[in-house]
Motif scaffolding. Sequence first.
Motif, mmCIF file in Angstrom:
data_model
loop_
_atom_site.group_PDB
_atom_site.id
_atom_site.type_symbol
_atom_site.label_atom_id
_atom_site.label_comp_id
_atom_site.label_asym_id
_atom_site.label_seq_id
_atom_site.Cartn_x
_atom_site.Cartn_y
_atom_site.Cartn_z
ATOM 1 N N CYS A 95 0.852 -1.188 0.000
ATOM 2 C CA CYS A 95 0.000 0.000 0.000
ATOM 3 C C CYS A 95 0.891 1.242 0.000
ATOM 4 N N ILE A 96 0.559 2.198 -0.867
ATOM 5 C CA ILE A 96 1.325 3.441 -0.983
ATOM 6 C C ILE A 96 0.350 4.603 -0.959
ATOM 7 N N ASN A 97 0.645 5.604 -0.173
ATOM 8 C CA ASN A 97 -0.192 6.797 -0.139
ATOM 9 C C ASN A 97 -0.080 7.576 -1.449
ATOM 10 N N GLY A 98 -1.184 8.222 -1.811
ATOM 11 C CA GLY A 98 -1.195 8.973 -3.063
ATOM 12 C C GLY A 98 -0.744 10.412 -2.918
ATOM 13 N N ASP A 99 -0.524 10.867 -1.676
ATOM 14 C CA ASP A 99 -0.158 12.269 -1.480
ATOM 15 C C ASP A 99 1.314 12.457 -1.139
ATOM 16 N N ILE A 100 2.144 11.482 -1.507
ATOM 17 C CA ILE A 100 3.581 11.634 -1.267
ATOM 18 C C ILE A 100 4.146 12.684 -2.213
ATOM 19 N N SER A 101 5.311 13.208 -1.887
ATOM 20 C CA SER A 101 5.908 14.256 -2.719
ATOM 21 C C SER A 101 6.271 13.718 -4.102
ATOM 22 N N ARG A 102 6.399 14.618 -5.067
ATOM 23 C CA ARG A 102 6.747 14.201 -6.426
ATOM 24 C C ARG A 102 8.131 13.554 -6.473
ATOM 25 N N LEU A 103 9.068 14.085 -5.691
ATOM 26 C CA LEU A 103 10.397 13.483 -5.643
ATOM 27 C C LEU A 103 10.334 12.067 -5.091
ATOM 28 N N ALA A 104 9.564 11.886 -4.017
ATOM 29 C CA ALA A 104 9.411 10.546 -3.435
ATOM 30 C C ALA A 104 8.736 9.609 -4.425
ATOM 31 N N ALA A 105 7.792 10.134 -5.211
ATOM 32 C CA ALA A 105 7.101 9.318 -6.204
ATOM 33 C C ALA A 105 8.068 8.820 -7.273
ATOM 34 N N ILE A 106 8.931 9.707 -7.753
ATOM 35 C CA ILE A 106 9.911 9.311 -8.776
ATOM 36 C C ILE A 106 10.911 8.320 -8.209
ATOM 37 N N GLN A 107 11.373 8.544 -6.983
ATOM 38 C CA GLN A 107 12.310 7.619 -6.340
ATOM 39 C C GLN A 107 11.672 6.239 -6.161
#
Length: 500
Positions: free
Chosen positions: A415-427
């Motif tokens: 499960c992953i939250n959808g409101d993580i930062s864009r940098l965290a999303a790319i990582q």
Amino acid sequence: MAATTDNPFVDPINPSFDGGRSAGNSFAVDSTLAVGRNASLTLGTDSLIVLGTANTRAIPFYNILWAALADSTLTISYASPSARSRVQPAMLSYPFEYQAVELVNKWVSKLLDRSYGESQKQKRAKVLVNPHAGKGSAEKWYKRDVEPLLRASKCDIDMVKTRHGGEAVEICEKLDIEAFDMVVACSGDGLAHEVFNGLGRRADAKKALSKIAVTHVPCGSGNAMSCNLSGTDSPSLATLAIIKGIPTPLDLISITQGETRTLSFLSQSVGIVAESDLATEHLRWMGAMRFNYGFLSRLVGKTVYPCDLAVKVAIEGKEEIKEHYKREKGNHEPPSERRGYRSLMEDDASSSSGYDEGLPALRYGTINDKLPEGWELVPYDKLGNFYCGNMAYMASDANFFSPALPNDGFMDLVCINGDISRLAAIQMMLAVESNKLFSNPGVSYRKVLGYRIIPKNQPDGYISIDGERVPFAPFQAEVHKGLGTVLSKSGHMYEAPGPL
């Protein structure tokens, strides 16, 4: 490491052995067969060593397809590399005098035993080819890469080209399971999904799923099953892995939605992954990159998929999950002791053993029942990705569920939250390709026995079961330990690196 030597084919178990050079025209030792004045065939440690006047080479036992003495000629078929990721049948042949028949046959028997090990020889295959898979290339790949290898290994083949979606379900529901050892799905993962569900519809579903090994030749856009069990997305290399495959029990998952019960062998997803796959069908021209595009665009856009979720957790905590993986990896049970191994099924199993029954009863009921005792629905208003897997690789470059095991009786839930930062999303996206997703601190990872998920605040959306779209509605899942049977290279593990 063995000591170095000028002769690369010295058997490390018996370094004094000279490769048969002293054999002349007779048998020097049981492992060596003289095939000419200055030529011999030797059963080495892991290869057939071919000594000749022109050259000396080693053919791995894994590549040996068949050997037989007929009409005074010894013929050995093997899979020869023809490109970096392709093999094709090749042949060696040697004449023999009739006086040597008994000795040659004994040597051939040893060669085949070494070459097949725990795998069954001369498998009987029901082959299903989806001619529309792989942008219409599946039938070409079957004729060029698959059928020649199956025939060279003396497999018995009954091939059918599917004409429409769902036909494989009908075929496997009516299959004569006493006439076959395996079903070979030449397509993407969707055809294997149909095969499991066809076998699961039968009155003798337990017996059928135990006796018939479901295998996959990668010929579609989604080839996760082959990557996990055969370690390749090459049709010919996957076929060789199937020929040499070892029976392996596979956990299957029951999905209940509305009044329908479906079997899942690969994954279930709601949110980013489901949309990245199903909502990018119009981008198939991009190939595998369409998944990355869909995944990245939704992560960067901080898309959320609110839902209520109840989970029956078995193992929580990444260190505990890694320890569980290590224990299971070291707990290798011989095939002859496993339920599902063909030698066990040859015994006339009575109905009291459970093999003549349909699918197992649901321990936790269906989506329409009251929430199971001990389960609690928790709101996840900012969920970005709900992804439950039964295999490690979801694509050839996406080891999404690195601690997944074929037969541990658990599903792996991310499960992953959808409101993580864009940098965290790319990582996070890059972590999938480098096998570091499991250790990413933003990823919740659990081993579970069952779950119920109820999407909310959305009139419509995407839910994927084994890559197939199902209605956007609540569903419930539970796992059945070792209900299915597949063929794998190891007999108990996926061909994927475990959790880091």
